[in-house]
Design a protein around this motif. Sequence first.
Motif, PDB file in Angstrom:
ATOM      1  N   UNK A 122      -2.322   6.280   0.622  1.00  0.00           N
ATOM      2  CA  UNK A 122      -1.794   5.023   1.144  1.00  0.00           C
ATOM      3  C   UNK A 122      -2.766   4.391   2.133  1.00  0.00           C
ATOM      4  N   UNK A 123      -3.364   5.187   3.002  1.00  0.00           N
ATOM      5  CA  UNK A 123      -4.314   4.660   3.973  1.00  0.00           C
ATOM      6  C   UNK A 123      -5.531   4.054   3.275  1.00  0.00           C
ATOM      7  N   UNK A 124      -5.949   4.674   2.171  1.00  0.00           N
ATOM      8  CA  UNK A 124      -7.069   4.128   1.397  1.00  0.00           C
ATOM      9  C   UNK A 124      -6.675   2.817   0.743  1.00  0.00           C
ATOM     10  N   UNK A 125      -5.513   2.783   0.111  1.00  0.00           N
ATOM     11  CA  UNK A 125      -5.073   1.563  -0.568  1.00  0.00           C
ATOM     12  C   UNK A 125      -4.900   0.400   0.392  1.00  0.00           C
ATOM     13  N   UNK A 126      -4.554   0.679   1.638  1.00  0.00           N
ATOM     14  CA  UNK A 126      -4.352  -0.391   2.611  1.00  0.00           C
ATOM     15  C   UNK A 126      -5.656  -0.927   3.177  1.00  0.00           C
ATOM     16  N   UNK A 127      -6.764  -0.255   2.897  1.00  0.00           N
ATOM     17  CA  UNK A 127      -8.044  -0.746   3.409  1.00  0.00           C
ATOM     18  C   UNK A 127      -8.409  -2.050   2.686  1.00  0.00           C
ATOM     19  N   UNK A 128      -8.843  -3.069   3.407  1.00  0.00           N
ATOM     20  CA  UNK A 128      -9.094  -4.383   2.786  1.00  0.00           C
ATOM     21  C   UNK A 128     -10.206  -4.394   1.747  1.00  0.00           C
ATOM     22  N   UNK A 129     -11.076  -3.393   1.737  1.00  0.00           N
ATOM     23  CA  UNK A 129     -12.176  -3.380   0.771  1.00  0.00           C
ATOM     24  C   UNK A 129     -11.808  -2.728  -0.562  1.00  0.00           C
TER      25      UNK A 129
ATOM     26  N   UNK B  89       2.721  -2.190  -2.586  1.00  0.00           N
ATOM     27  CA  UNK B  89       2.915  -2.425  -1.153  1.00  0.00           C
ATOM     28  C   UNK B  89       1.615  -2.882  -0.493  1.00  0.00           C
ATOM     29  N   UNK B  90       0.482  -2.277  -0.904  1.00  0.00           N
ATOM     30  CA  UNK B  90      -0.808  -2.616  -0.310  1.00  0.00           C
ATOM     31  C   UNK B  90      -1.447  -3.840  -0.957  1.00  0.00           C
ATOM     32  N   UNK B  91      -0.865  -4.328  -2.061  1.00  0.00           N
ATOM     33  CA  UNK B  91      -1.411  -5.506  -2.733  1.00  0.00           C
ATOM     34  C   UNK B  91      -2.671  -5.224  -3.524  1.00  0.00           C
ATOM     35  N   UNK B  92      -2.783  -4.025  -4.102  1.00  0.00           N
ATOM     36  CA  UNK B  92      -3.979  -3.657  -4.867  1.00  0.00           C
ATOM     37  C   UNK B  92      -3.630  -3.647  -6.354  1.00  0.00           C
ATOM     38  N   UNK B  93      -4.313  -4.446  -7.181  1.00  0.00           N
ATOM     39  CA  UNK B  93      -4.049  -4.447  -8.625  1.00  0.00           C
ATOM     40  C   UNK B  93      -4.513  -3.135  -9.260  1.00  0.00           C
TER      41      UNK B  93
END
Length: 444
Positions: free
Chosen positions: A367-374, A392-396
């Motif tokens: 989860x912490x990785x997915x939330x990273x903006x990069x 939740x993190x907005x990652x496709x």
Amino acid sequence: MYYYETIGLVSQFISQLLILRSKCSQMKCWHILVICALPICISEAARILALFNYAGRSQYVIFHTYLKALAARGHQVDVYGYHPLEKPVPNYTDISIGGSAVLKDVSIEQLRGQGPFQVMRYFLDNMLQTCRVAFKNENILNLMKSNITYHAVITLIMGPDCFIGFSHRFKAPLISITTSTALPWVTYRNRNPDNPAYIPNYFLYFSNQMNLWERLINAVFDCAVKVWYDRNVNTATEEFFKHHYGKDYPSVRELQQRISLILVNSHFSVNTPRPTLPTFLEIGGLHIKSNGKLPEASDLQTYLDEAKEGVVYFSLGSMIRSETFTETKLRAFIDAFSQLPQRVLWKTGNISGLSDNVKTATWLPQLEILKHPNVRVFITHGGLLGTQEAIYAGVPMVGIPVILDQPLNIMNYVSKGVAVHLDYDSITTENVLKALNKVLHEPR
């Protein structure tokens, strides 16, 4: 709600004290006031028993979140399972039921090509074995003899319900939780509506917009799965009941009908909308809680921060090992990643021949990785917990579904425009790049 009720009760109590004080002389009634003040500490805490007969680690993310929240509200929670909390918390007691039954990682080739009934049989046999091991465990045997008063019993709905007998043993309401969307054999327990005309079966790949032929297949298959579960799983569990609980216990089928509450890891916003009774609660995303900080001891923060072109994150969950891909398919990913300008963070075991832009690890804080903006893409097997975190993190996502609900999840996300499907059998360097470039470069 309890806060305002407590404030009201305390206010009434203080008012009664003042009235009593006005009727007493200063010296003669203080002992009465002191005695009356003793019940001011109002408690609504319960003692809760939670038992989980599944040894897979990822499922405990949901269990721990739910049970820790109960403990934080003052309830005493006794948890019998396979994966204790890493950091103990107040009011929460872990009791081991036998580490020898913990599930091992499996090869993707073990699961590919198996039909839903074969997969169900695999999990049934595995979970029956964990039940047998658990009922030889001293802690479970002591619990059977215990005179502790429990106010609720929490169990898992997945395979055999070998622990629901404890709800009868302690005469306590039964709460069950499933870490996936509703399995076909969940809804009949509390008579929740389950119309196959618009609710796709867990093991099929249909959307809720089925044509007539798909509805017919869905209805027949849904009925077949429920009959199979009752004749195979419930019958096997019934034999288990007679051996371990005794003949005077209600049948497993009767106890299933006594369920008071079902918690389901789905949500109408991302899963199929469906009617639900008050005793059928969707808790999708319950496990998502993060401070957004990566482990200080690792170099992940720097690795992600310095990824100017972004990062592709690749994980197949806690059970399936991507290094067990066939050599051809593994080479397709290695070659595709070498052609990307992005960095790749890959949860996997030892793989040779990787390009410099690929970093691997056997465990990663997802989860912490997915939330990273990069982080720009998540390559996933389509497991519900991981895909909920990505949403939740907005990652496709690029989804490579394998078994169980994974194809249904990915099909659902593709229809909503948040994922691209990459079929395992069609994995080539070209197709991997095609899927990644679609997610990386199409603005939607």
